[in-house]
Design a protein around this motif. Sequence first.
Motif, PDB file in Angstrom:
ATOM      1  N   ILE A   1      17.484 -19.660   9.427  1.00  0.00           N
ATOM      2  CA  ILE A   1      18.222 -19.136   8.270  1.00  0.00           C
ATOM      3  C   ILE A   1      19.657 -18.833   8.688  1.00  0.00           C
ATOM      4  N   LYS A   2      20.584 -19.158   7.819  1.00  0.00           N
ATOM      5  CA  LYS A   2      22.011 -18.927   8.076  1.00  0.00           C
ATOM      6  C   LYS A   2      22.426 -17.531   7.604  1.00  0.00           C
ATOM      7  N   GLN A   3      23.414 -16.992   8.266  1.00  0.00           N
ATOM      8  CA  GLN A   3      23.961 -15.691   7.881  1.00  0.00           C
ATOM      9  C   GLN A   3      24.509 -15.707   6.463  1.00  0.00           C
ATOM     10  N   THR A   4      25.087 -16.811   6.061  1.00  0.00           N
ATOM     11  CA  THR A   4      25.654 -16.898   4.710  1.00  0.00           C
ATOM     12  C   THR A   4      24.563 -16.755   3.653  1.00  0.00           C
ATOM     13  N   TRP A   5      23.393 -17.331   3.919  1.00  0.00           N
ATOM     14  CA  TRP A   5      22.268 -17.215   2.991  1.00  0.00           C
ATOM     15  C   TRP A   5      21.821 -15.762   2.893  1.00  0.00           C
ATOM     16  N   LEU A   6      21.698 -15.111   4.050  1.00  0.00           N
ATOM     17  CA  LEU A   6      21.283 -13.710   4.061  1.00  0.00           C
ATOM     18  C   LEU A   6      22.304 -12.844   3.331  1.00  0.00           C
ATOM     19  N   ALA A   7      23.571 -13.093   3.560  1.00  0.00           N
ATOM     20  CA  ALA A   7      24.624 -12.329   2.880  1.00  0.00           C
ATOM     21  C   ALA A   7      24.493 -12.470   1.369  1.00  0.00           C
ATOM     22  N   GLU A   8      24.243 -13.677   0.909  1.00  0.00           N
ATOM     23  CA  GLU A   8      24.086 -13.923  -0.532  1.00  0.00           C
ATOM     24  C   GLU A   8      22.883 -13.167  -1.083  1.00  0.00           C
ATOM     25  N   LYS A   9      21.755 -13.236  -0.380  1.00  0.00           N
ATOM     26  CA  LYS A   9      20.535 -12.561  -0.837  1.00  0.00           C
ATOM     27  C   LYS A   9      20.698 -11.041  -0.840  1.00  0.00           C
TER      28      LYS A   9
END
Length: 67
Positions: free
Chosen positions: A13-21
């Motif tokens: 999982i990418k940090q950008t995905w986590l940030a969005e979630k």
Amino acid sequence: MNRIKEVLEEKGIKQTWLAEKLGKSYPIVNGYVANRTQPRLEVLYEIAKILGVKVRDLLTEDISKQV
């Protein structure tokens, strides 16, 4: 210290995905991942829920292991 970086890598999982979630900016999440800042307990629980892990999976027992 936390293991967010390791868990993200294990799950691909990418940090950008986590940030969005999380609804947080990339720099904030990057600070958590790099252990420059620690998330509040509520945020840590939210991260664990999003990643499908237990909160304890995001924490290190021994700070010397991070050095």
